[in-house]
Design a protein around this motif. Sequence first.
Motif, PDB file in Angstrom:
ATOM      1  N   ARG A  67       0.853  -1.193   0.000  1.00 50.92           N
ATOM      2  CA  ARG A  67       0.000   0.000   0.000  1.00 50.92           C
ATOM      3  C   ARG A  67       0.884   1.237   0.000  1.00 50.92           C
ATOM      4  O   ARG A  67       1.972   1.235   0.551  1.00 50.92           O
ATOM      5  N   PHE A  68       0.372   2.303  -0.613  1.00 51.05           N
ATOM      6  CA  PHE A  68       1.105   3.569  -0.592  1.00 51.05           C
ATOM      7  C   PHE A  68       0.120   4.703  -0.341  1.00 51.05           C
ATOM      8  O   PHE A  68      -1.098   4.534  -0.481  1.00 51.05           O
ATOM      9  N   ARG A  69       0.668   5.851   0.035  1.00 50.73           N
ATOM     10  CA  ARG A  69      -0.151   7.020   0.345  1.00 50.73           C
ATOM     11  C   ARG A  69       0.563   8.252  -0.186  1.00 50.73           C
ATOM     12  O   ARG A  69       1.719   8.520   0.173  1.00 50.73           O
ATOM     13  N   LEU A  70      -0.111   8.993  -1.043  1.00 54.37           N
ATOM     14  CA  LEU A  70       0.466  10.205  -1.632  1.00 54.37           C
ATOM     15  C   LEU A  70      -0.384  11.415  -1.268  1.00 54.37           C
ATOM     16  O   LEU A  70      -1.622  11.350  -1.325  1.00 54.37           O
ATOM     17  N   PRO A  71       0.244  12.524  -0.930  1.00 56.09           N
ATOM     18  CA  PRO A  71      -0.541  13.737  -0.654  1.00 56.09           C
ATOM     19  C   PRO A  71      -1.084  14.327  -1.952  1.00 56.09           C
ATOM     20  O   PRO A  71      -0.423  14.302  -3.000  1.00 56.09           O
ATOM     21  N   THR A 109      -4.590   6.917  -1.538  1.00 53.69           N
ATOM     22  CA  THR A 109      -4.017   5.637  -1.114  1.00 53.69           C
ATOM     23  C   THR A 109      -4.351   4.597  -2.166  1.00 53.69           C
ATOM     24  O   THR A 109      -5.396   4.656  -2.815  1.00 53.69           O
ATOM     25  N   GLY A 110      -3.462   3.663  -2.338  1.00 53.90           N
ATOM     26  CA  GLY A 110      -3.673   2.612  -3.317  1.00 53.90           C
ATOM     27  C   GLY A 110      -2.663   1.498  -3.155  1.00 53.90           C
ATOM     28  O   GLY A 110      -1.899   1.457  -2.190  1.00 53.90           O
ATOM     29  N   MET A 111      -2.676   0.567  -4.110  1.00 56.20           N
ATOM     30  CA  MET A 111      -1.748  -0.566  -4.131  1.00 56.20           C
ATOM     31  C   MET A 111      -0.814  -0.398  -5.326  1.00 56.20           C
ATOM     32  O   MET A 111      -1.232   0.048  -6.393  1.00 56.20           O
ATOM     33  N   VAL A 159       8.511  -2.703  -5.215  1.00 55.45           N
ATOM     34  CA  VAL A 159       9.760  -2.187  -5.780  1.00 55.45           C
ATOM     35  C   VAL A 159       9.552  -0.785  -6.355  1.00 55.45           C
ATOM     36  O   VAL A 159      10.438   0.070  -6.262  1.00 55.45           O
ATOM     37  N   VAL A 160       8.379  -0.512  -6.901  1.00 52.22           N
ATOM     38  CA  VAL A 160       8.087   0.823  -7.427  1.00 52.22           C
ATOM     39  C   VAL A 160       7.932   1.811  -6.275  1.00 52.22           C
ATOM     40  O   VAL A 160       8.449   2.930  -6.321  1.00 52.22           O
ATOM     41  N   VAL A 161       7.226   1.395  -5.219  1.00 52.14           N
ATOM     42  CA  VAL A 161       7.046   2.264  -4.054  1.00 52.14           C
ATOM     43  C   VAL A 161       8.406   2.540  -3.404  1.00 52.14           C
ATOM     44  O   VAL A 161       8.685   3.669  -2.985  1.00 52.14           O
ATOM     45  N   LEU A 173      10.599   4.009   2.460  1.00 50.87           N
ATOM     46  CA  LEU A 173      11.658   3.171   1.916  1.00 50.87           C
ATOM     47  C   LEU A 173      11.883   1.934   2.776  1.00 50.87           C
ATOM     48  O   LEU A 173      12.062   0.834   2.252  1.00 50.87           O
ATOM     49  N   VAL A 174      11.855   2.104   4.094  1.00 55.87           N
ATOM     50  CA  VAL A 174      12.080   0.963   4.982  1.00 55.87           C
ATOM     51  C   VAL A 174      10.942  -0.044   4.859  1.00 55.87           C
ATOM     52  O   VAL A 174      11.179  -1.250   4.712  1.00 55.87           O
ATOM     53  N   SER A 175       9.693   0.424   4.903  1.00 56.10           N
ATOM     54  CA  SER A 175       8.566  -0.518   4.849  1.00 56.10           C
ATOM     55  C   SER A 175       8.483  -1.236   3.502  1.00 56.10           C
ATOM     56  O   SER A 175       8.321  -2.456   3.443  1.00 56.10           O
TER      57      SER A 175
END
Length: 163
Positions: free
Chosen positions: A53-57, A66-68, A72-74, A87-89
Amino acid sequence: MLTSDSMSLLWLTYLGLSLVVLVTGYLGLAFLPRMFRLPITWAVAGILWMPTRFRLPLVEEGEFYTGMAPAVVVAAVAFLERNASGLVSSGLLVAAGAMLGVAIGILQAWWFQGGPTSTTTGQRKPQGKQNQDNQKQNDNSRRQRHGSRQPPSPSKRREPKIG
């Protein structure tokens, strides 16, 4: 409809391109034995296919998208943005995907390492039995007893005569 939803089309395109990368990578590693080729290919597959999952402002204050996406891209985006927590997660998920891929590749290489199977029972032949069968097929003693010369084989196809 598939083409109207851009996210499903994006995921299908990513899946297709990753399959092309995996197949060409596997074929490119043909000089390696299968025991090394499969874990490397599956490690790359684990890296490419691990989602997160990622979260962009967004432009509006306080709103986020938020999305999937592939981990590796995230991780690459988090690296470029110098976002240490992202980066860590995502990096841990990339490493977990690689380890899972290596484990699957080792299991698959181990599974396919065996010799030929018997066609009637589906079980593997013991090595001693297999060596005896190979010796019977390569036995030249009968030919040596009757002389080393064999009758010439016909070069044309011979049809049986009926009547």
